[in-house]
Design a protein around this motif. Structure first.
Motif, PDB file in Angstrom:
ATOM      1  N   THR A 107       0.832  -1.206   0.000  1.00  0.00           N
ATOM      2  CA  THR A 107       0.000   0.000   0.000  1.00  0.00           C
ATOM      3  C   THR A 107       0.864   1.253   0.000  1.00  0.00           C
ATOM      4  O   THR A 107       1.729   1.427   0.861  1.00  0.00           O
ATOM      5  CB  THR A 107      -0.920  -0.001   1.235  1.00  0.00           C
ATOM      6  OG1 THR A 107      -1.834  -1.090   1.142  1.00  0.00           O
ATOM      7  CG2 THR A 107      -1.699   1.306   1.334  1.00  0.00           C
ATOM      8  N   ALA A 108       0.639   2.102  -0.991  1.00  0.00           N
ATOM      9  CA  ALA A 108       1.448   3.315  -1.164  1.00  0.00           C
ATOM     10  C   ALA A 108       0.924   4.085  -2.366  1.00  0.00           C
ATOM     11  O   ALA A 108       0.085   3.595  -3.123  1.00  0.00           O
ATOM     12  CB  ALA A 108       2.920   2.960  -1.391  1.00  0.00           C
ATOM     13  N   GLY A 158       1.035  10.646  -9.159  1.00  0.00           N
ATOM     14  CA  GLY A 158       1.054   9.295  -8.623  1.00  0.00           C
ATOM     15  C   GLY A 158      -0.306   8.628  -8.712  1.00  0.00           C
ATOM     16  O   GLY A 158      -1.316   9.241  -9.085  1.00  0.00           O
ATOM     17  N   THR A 159      -0.328   7.356  -8.374  1.00  0.00           N
ATOM     18  CA  THR A 159      -1.575   6.597  -8.343  1.00  0.00           C
ATOM     19  C   THR A 159      -1.593   5.767  -7.062  1.00  0.00           C
ATOM     20  O   THR A 159      -0.618   5.101  -6.728  1.00  0.00           O
ATOM     21  CB  THR A 159      -1.736   5.728  -9.601  1.00  0.00           C
ATOM     22  OG1 THR A 159      -3.024   5.105  -9.598  1.00  0.00           O
ATOM     23  CG2 THR A 159      -0.655   4.672  -9.722  1.00  0.00           C
ATOM     24  N   GLN A 160      -2.705   5.843  -6.348  1.00  0.00           N
ATOM     25  CA  GLN A 160      -2.809   5.190  -5.044  1.00  0.00           C
ATOM     26  C   GLN A 160      -3.119   3.711  -5.203  1.00  0.00           C
ATOM     27  O   GLN A 160      -4.052   3.337  -5.925  1.00  0.00           O
ATOM     28  CB  GLN A 160      -3.920   5.849  -4.214  1.00  0.00           C
ATOM     29  CG  GLN A 160      -4.198   5.174  -2.877  1.00  0.00           C
ATOM     30  CD  GLN A 160      -3.092   5.401  -1.872  1.00  0.00           C
ATOM     31  OE1 GLN A 160      -2.644   6.525  -1.666  1.00  0.00           O
ATOM     32  NE2 GLN A 160      -2.648   4.329  -1.208  1.00  0.00           N
ATOM     33  N   VAL A 161      -2.344   2.901  -4.516  1.00  0.00           N
ATOM     34  CA  VAL A 161      -2.600   1.468  -4.434  1.00  0.00           C
ATOM     35  C   VAL A 161      -2.858   1.134  -2.974  1.00  0.00           C
ATOM     36  O   VAL A 161      -2.023   1.428  -2.113  1.00  0.00           O
ATOM     37  CB  VAL A 161      -1.408   0.647  -4.964  1.00  0.00           C
ATOM     38  CG1 VAL A 161      -1.615  -0.834  -4.692  1.00  0.00           C
ATOM     39  CG2 VAL A 161      -1.209   0.897  -6.452  1.00  0.00           C
ATOM     40  N   THR A 162      -4.001   0.540  -2.716  1.00  0.00           N
ATOM     41  CA  THR A 162      -4.353   0.147  -1.358  1.00  0.00           C
ATOM     42  C   THR A 162      -4.698  -1.333  -1.362  1.00  0.00           C
ATOM     43  O   THR A 162      -5.565  -1.769  -2.120  1.00  0.00           O
ATOM     44  CB  THR A 162      -5.544   0.955  -0.829  1.00  0.00           C
ATOM     45  OG1 THR A 162      -5.246   2.350  -0.899  1.00  0.00           O
ATOM     46  CG2 THR A 162      -5.862   0.577   0.619  1.00  0.00           C
ATOM     47  N   VAL A 163      -3.997  -2.087  -0.529  1.00  0.00           N
ATOM     48  CA  VAL A 163      -4.198  -3.522  -0.462  1.00  0.00           C
ATOM     49  C   VAL A 163      -4.735  -3.875   0.921  1.00  0.00           C
ATOM     50  O   VAL A 163      -4.076  -3.643   1.931  1.00  0.00           O
ATOM     51  CB  VAL A 163      -2.888  -4.287  -0.725  1.00  0.00           C
ATOM     52  CG1 VAL A 163      -3.151  -5.789  -0.765  1.00  0.00           C
ATOM     53  CG2 VAL A 163      -2.250  -3.823  -2.032  1.00  0.00           C
ATOM     54  N   SER A 164      -5.931  -4.432   0.947  1.00  0.00           N
ATOM     55  CA  SER A 164      -6.531  -4.808   2.223  1.00  0.00           C
ATOM     56  C   SER A 164      -6.222  -6.262   2.537  1.00  0.00           C
ATOM     57  O   SER A 164      -6.062  -7.089   1.640  1.00  0.00           O
ATOM     58  CB  SER A 164      -8.043  -4.590   2.176  1.00  0.00           C
ATOM     59  OG  SER A 164      -8.635  -5.428   1.201  1.00  0.00           O
ATOM     60  N   SER A 165      -6.166  -6.555   3.824  1.00  0.00           N
ATOM     61  CA  SER A 165      -5.829  -7.930   4.241  1.00  0.00           C
ATOM     62  C   SER A 165      -7.059  -8.793   4.385  1.00  0.00           C
ATOM     63  O   SER A 165      -8.171  -8.330   4.292  1.00  0.00           O
ATOM     64  CB  SER A 165      -5.084  -7.884   5.572  1.00  0.00           C
ATOM     65  OG  SER A 165      -5.870  -7.234   6.549  1.00  0.00           O
TER      66      SER A 165
END
Length: 128
Positions: free
Chosen positions: A88-89, A121-128
Motif C-alpha cells: 500500500t502506497a 502518482g496513483t494510489q494502491v491500497t491492499v486490504s488484508s
C-alpha cells in the motif's frame, strides 16, 4: 516532461494490478517505478533500461512485480501480482539514475533521491 500515472485502486491481498505511466515525450533514459507509503521515504521498487532489456527490482517486490516499457507509446508499466498490505502506497514513475540502480542492486532497496518534479502518482491500497 509530464508523467501521468494510472491504474491504482483498492484490492485484496493476493490480487493483481497493472499500473501505467504515460510520458509527454519519449524518455531516452532508464525509468523506474517508485512508491511512498505514509510516513516513509519514497523508494525505488523497479527500474528498466532505456531499451527495456534489463530490469532490476527491490527485494520486497522481486518475483511479484514486473516492469516493462513500450517506447512507441512513451509508456512504462508495472504489473503487480500477489499484492500484500505492505504494498500500500502512492506509486510514481520517473527517471532513475545509474547510482540509484546500483544501490538497488547492491542493497536490495534504494531511496528515490532528489529527482525534482513528480507526477501526481496513483494510489494502491491492499486490504488484508
Amino acid at each position: 516532461v509530464q508523467l501521468v500515472e494510472s491504474g491504482g485502486g483498492l484490492v485484496q491481498a493476493g490480487d493483481s494490478l497493472r499500473l501505467s505511466c504515460v510520458a509527454s515525450e519519449r524518455q531516452y533514459s532508464a525509468m523506474g517505478w517508485y512508491r511512498q507509503a505514509p510516513g516513509k521515504q519514497r523508494e525505488l521498487v523497479a527500474a528498466i533500461t532505456t531499451g527495456g532489456g534489463v530490469t532490476n527490482y527491490a527485494d520486497s517486490v522481486k518475483g511479484r512485480f514486473t516492469i516493462s516499457r513500450d517506447n512507441t507509446k512513451n509508456t512504462i508499466y508495472l504489473q503487480m501480482n500477489s499484492l500484500k498490505p505492505e504494498d500500500t502506497a502512492v506509486y510514481y514513475c520517473n527517471i532513475v539514475s545509474d547510482i540509484i540502480i546500483a544501490a538497488l542492486i547492491s542493497k536490495g532497496t534504494a531511496d528515490a533521491g532528489d529527482i525534482g518534479s513528480w507526477g501526481q502518482g496513483t494510489q494502491v491500497t491492499v486490504s488484508s
